[in-house]
Design a protein around this motif. Sequence first.
Motif, short mmCIF file in Angstrom:
data_model
loop_
_atom_site.label_atom_id
_atom_site.label_comp_id
_atom_site.label_asym_id
_atom_site.label_seq_id
_atom_site.Cartn_x
_atom_site.Cartn_y
_atom_site.Cartn_z
N PRO A 46 -19.88 -14.30 48.40
CA PRO A 46 -21.19 -13.84 48.88
C PRO A 46 -21.21 -12.33 49.07
CG PRO A 46 -20.33 -15.60 50.28
CD PRO A 46 -19.24 -15.20 49.35
N ARG A 47 -22.36 -11.74 48.81
CA ARG A 47 -22.53 -10.30 49.00
C ARG A 47 -22.19 -9.95 50.45
NH1 ARG A 47 -27.14 -6.72 46.61
NH2 ARG A 47 -26.68 -4.81 47.70
N GLY A 48 -21.47 -8.85 50.63
CA GLY A 48 -21.11 -8.41 51.97
C GLY A 48 -19.82 -9.02 52.50
N HIS A 49 -19.05 -9.67 51.62
CA HIS A 49 -17.79 -10.28 52.02
C HIS A 49 -16.65 -9.79 51.12
CE1 HIS A 49 -20.58 -12.93 54.04
NE2 HIS A 49 -19.57 -13.37 54.76
N VAL A 50 -15.44 -9.83 51.66
CA VAL A 50 -14.25 -9.44 50.91
C VAL A 50 -13.30 -10.63 50.89
CG1 VAL A 50 -12.25 -7.89 50.86
CG2 VAL A 50 -14.46 -7.04 51.65
#
Length: 93
Positions: free
Chosen positions: A19-23
């Motif tokens: 998901p966008r905003g995750h590493v």
Amino acid sequence: MMSWKRKTSSGEEEKVVVPRGHVPMLLAGGDDGGDHHGERVLVPVRLLSDPSVAALLDMAAQRYGYGQPGVLRVPCDAGHFRQVLDGAMHSLK
């Protein structure tokens, strides 16, 4: 979004969308930190600036270097890592 491959229990690779905003990170615990060991987790980017999380990232840099191929490995067991993330989430509130 970014695609992330992980191995299934049968040894086959499965694509997972990060998901966008995750590493994505691999918790290497006490093993050698190879790509086939440890627990895979997704960490919200906003938590990376927390001093406790930053300390774990510094440990990862010291142990594995800055040029890690593939998923970012962190030399920490899952239980301790969850405690650090819980503390970081609590300090954001």
